[in-house]
Scaffold this motif. Structure first.
Motif, short mmCIF file in Angstrom:
data_model
loop_
_atom_site.label_atom_id
_atom_site.label_comp_id
_atom_site.label_asym_id
_atom_site.label_seq_id
_atom_site.Cartn_x
_atom_site.Cartn_y
_atom_site.Cartn_z
N LYS A 123 0.85 -1.19 0.00
CA LYS A 123 0.00 0.00 0.00
C LYS A 123 0.88 1.24 0.00
O LYS A 123 1.87 1.29 0.71
N GLY A 125 0.50 5.40 0.49
CA GLY A 125 -0.42 6.46 0.89
C GLY A 125 -0.02 7.81 0.37
O GLY A 125 1.13 8.06 0.03
N ASP A 126 -1.00 8.69 0.32
CA ASP A 126 -0.77 10.08 -0.05
C ASP A 126 -0.03 10.75 1.11
O ASP A 126 -0.45 10.64 2.26
N ASN A 132 -3.20 10.42 4.76
CA ASN A 132 -4.60 10.12 5.10
C ASN A 132 -5.25 9.13 4.16
O ASN A 132 -6.21 8.48 4.54
N TYR A 133 -4.78 9.05 2.93
CA TYR A 133 -5.45 8.24 1.92
C TYR A 133 -4.48 7.27 1.27
O TYR A 133 -3.33 7.60 1.05
N ILE A 134 -4.98 6.11 0.92
CA ILE A 134 -4.19 5.17 0.14
C ILE A 134 -4.34 5.56 -1.32
O ILE A 134 -5.46 5.65 -1.83
N THR A 135 -3.21 5.84 -1.99
CA THR A 135 -3.28 6.23 -3.39
C THR A 135 -3.35 5.03 -4.32
O THR A 135 -3.95 5.11 -5.37
N TYR A 136 -2.69 3.93 -3.92
CA TYR A 136 -2.89 2.67 -4.63
C TYR A 136 -2.45 1.51 -3.77
O TYR A 136 -1.72 1.67 -2.81
N GLN A 137 -2.94 0.34 -4.15
CA GLN A 137 -2.64 -0.89 -3.41
C GLN A 137 -2.50 -2.03 -4.41
O GLN A 137 -3.25 -2.11 -5.38
#
Length: 166
Positions: A123, A125-126, A132-137
């Protein structure tokens, strides 16, 4: 025998105006403020990797000394580090769809194992302004032979005479 992946960390210092010792930090585009560090490449020893990383991450070339200052071995639990570029499959079988690759040196979580395969997750994250956010996984299966469960890190001290405009 478990595979170990080599990593290096470079503490780069300089003396400013014959008085004060400064430690160089870098602003990584995704990971924030860091000390220069990286992965030992194939056919490279730890000291060669330290020199390469110091130059690549700082742009400096005028180091006047380099000395080893320590070593650490970390055994990973419930995670792995990519030892060889890992092809990611949809199922634990190389005849299935290969839909991604993860490069050498990336840490991944272990989800489960089946035979010679391990299901892993990565994962990212931003980082701006906070993670706060997962940008890709990426979640999928890779051959266990692509993974290492030990990280050996060597620490180096580089001294620079480089002067930077303030």
């Amino acid at each position: 025998m478990e595979k170990a992946l080599g990593k290096v960390t470079c503490f780069i210092t300089r003396i400013k105006k014959h008085k004060k010792l400064e430690l160089l930090l870098i602003q990584h585009p995704n990971a924030g403020i860091q000390i220069p560090a990286g992965t030992v490449e194939r056919n490279e020893d730890f000291q060669q990797a330290a020199w390469r990383e110091a130059v690549e991450e700082t742009g400096l070339k005028d180091f006047v000394s380099c000395s080893t200052i320590g070593r650490q071995e970390q055994i990973l639990v419930d995670k792995y580090i990519i030892f060889d570029k890992a092809k990611i499959y949809s199922r634990p079988d190389i005849s299935c769809t290969q839909w991604a690759e993860i490069r050498r040196g990336i840490t991944v979580l272990k989800e489960r194992s089946q035979g010679d395969f391990v299901q892993i997750s990565y994962k990212e994250g931003d980082q701006f302004p906070e993670p706060n956010y997962i940008t890709y996984q990426i979640t999928g299966w890779t051959e266990k032979s692509n993974l290492a469960s030990i990280v050996t890190r060597q620490f180096y001290h580089f001294q620079s005479n480089s002067q930077v405009d303030e």
